[in-house]
Design a protein around this motif. Structure first.
Motif, mmCIF file in Angstrom:
data_model
loop_
_atom_site.group_PDB
_atom_site.id
_atom_site.type_symbol
_atom_site.label_atom_id
_atom_site.label_comp_id
_atom_site.label_asym_id
_atom_site.label_seq_id
_atom_site.Cartn_x
_atom_site.Cartn_y
_atom_site.Cartn_z
ATOM 1 N N GLU A 83 0.720 -1.298 0.229
ATOM 2 C CA GLU A 83 0.221 0.460 0.362
ATOM 3 C C GLU A 83 0.902 0.811 0.283
ATOM 4 O O GLU A 83 0.588 1.989 -0.612
ATOM 5 N N LEU A 90 2.457 5.941 -2.416
ATOM 6 C CA LEU A 90 2.748 7.417 -2.282
ATOM 7 C C LEU A 90 3.873 7.329 -3.351
ATOM 8 O O LEU A 90 4.516 9.080 -3.449
ATOM 9 N N SER A 148 -1.771 7.624 1.171
ATOM 10 C CA SER A 148 -2.413 6.341 0.703
ATOM 11 C C SER A 148 -3.673 6.041 0.904
ATOM 12 O O SER A 148 -4.622 5.536 -0.573
#
Length: 193
Positions: free
Chosen positions: A18, A22, A78
């Motif tokens: 995850e 970014l 995120s």
């Protein structure tokens, strides 16, 4: 590996995957200034961590802890994205602590506890490391604005002004002043002599 260990590894790996988002997610506030291809959240966070460690060295704080706080300061984006300050007045967003808790809820217990502790400290702490990490966030924004200004984006002065006004440490103020009085590539002149 037990089923529990496998689940923890999967949850922790999922969090790390995850965080890869970014690297692709842009810092949206720069679009307001007219920057066509702004930096990513990960690029910002990398330099915040580095600047934080430098400020901590200059201020007599713990550079490693400060860098850690800086690296984690925007991990929640995120899930909630980078909401520009002007947009925040219209939203009731979850706290960064709550987002972080959700992000690491399936991770290894040590990761859960560590992530929660880091984000809680960044959001509510008042240690020299927290102050340096917050200054690093503002100083990074200022430096990025200087770079965008050099690239021809003339609308970044409000970002410079607001970042400069929020700096608390003497070291961050000195570095900001120096950066405002040099070009972004002037550093290399020292090595070309």
């Amino acid at each position: 590996m037990t089923e529990t260990e496998r689940e923890r590894a999967t949850g922790t790996a999922g969090f790390l995957l995850e965080m890869g988002m970014l690297k692709r997610a842009k810092r949206s506030g720069w679009w307001i200034a007219g920057v066509k291809d702004p930096e990513t959240i990960a690029e910002h966070s990398f330099r915040v961590g580095l600047i934080g460690s430098v400020l901590a060295m200059m201020e007599g704080a713990d550079p490693a802890k400060t860098a850690l706080l800086g690296l984690w300061h925007d991990t929640q984006e995120s899930r909630v994205s980078d909401i520009p300050h002007i947009g925040r007045r219209y939203l009731d967003a979850a706290s960064n602590e709550r987002v972080t808790a959700d992000q690491v809820s399936a991770a290894h217990p040590a990761v859960q506890a560590g992530a929660r502790r880091i984000v809680e400290e960044y959001e509510h702490g008042d240690t020299p490391e927290v102050i340096c990490a917050h200054d690093a966030d503002k100083l990074e924004c200022l430096l990025q604005a200087v770079e965008y200004r050099e690239q021809g984006c003339s609308n970044v002065q409000p970002w410079i002004d607001s970042s400069l006004a929020k700096l608390k440490t003497e070291s961050a103020q000195e570095l900001a002043e120096a950066a405002l009085n040099m070009s972004s590539i002037e550093w290399q002149q020292t090595y070309l002599r």
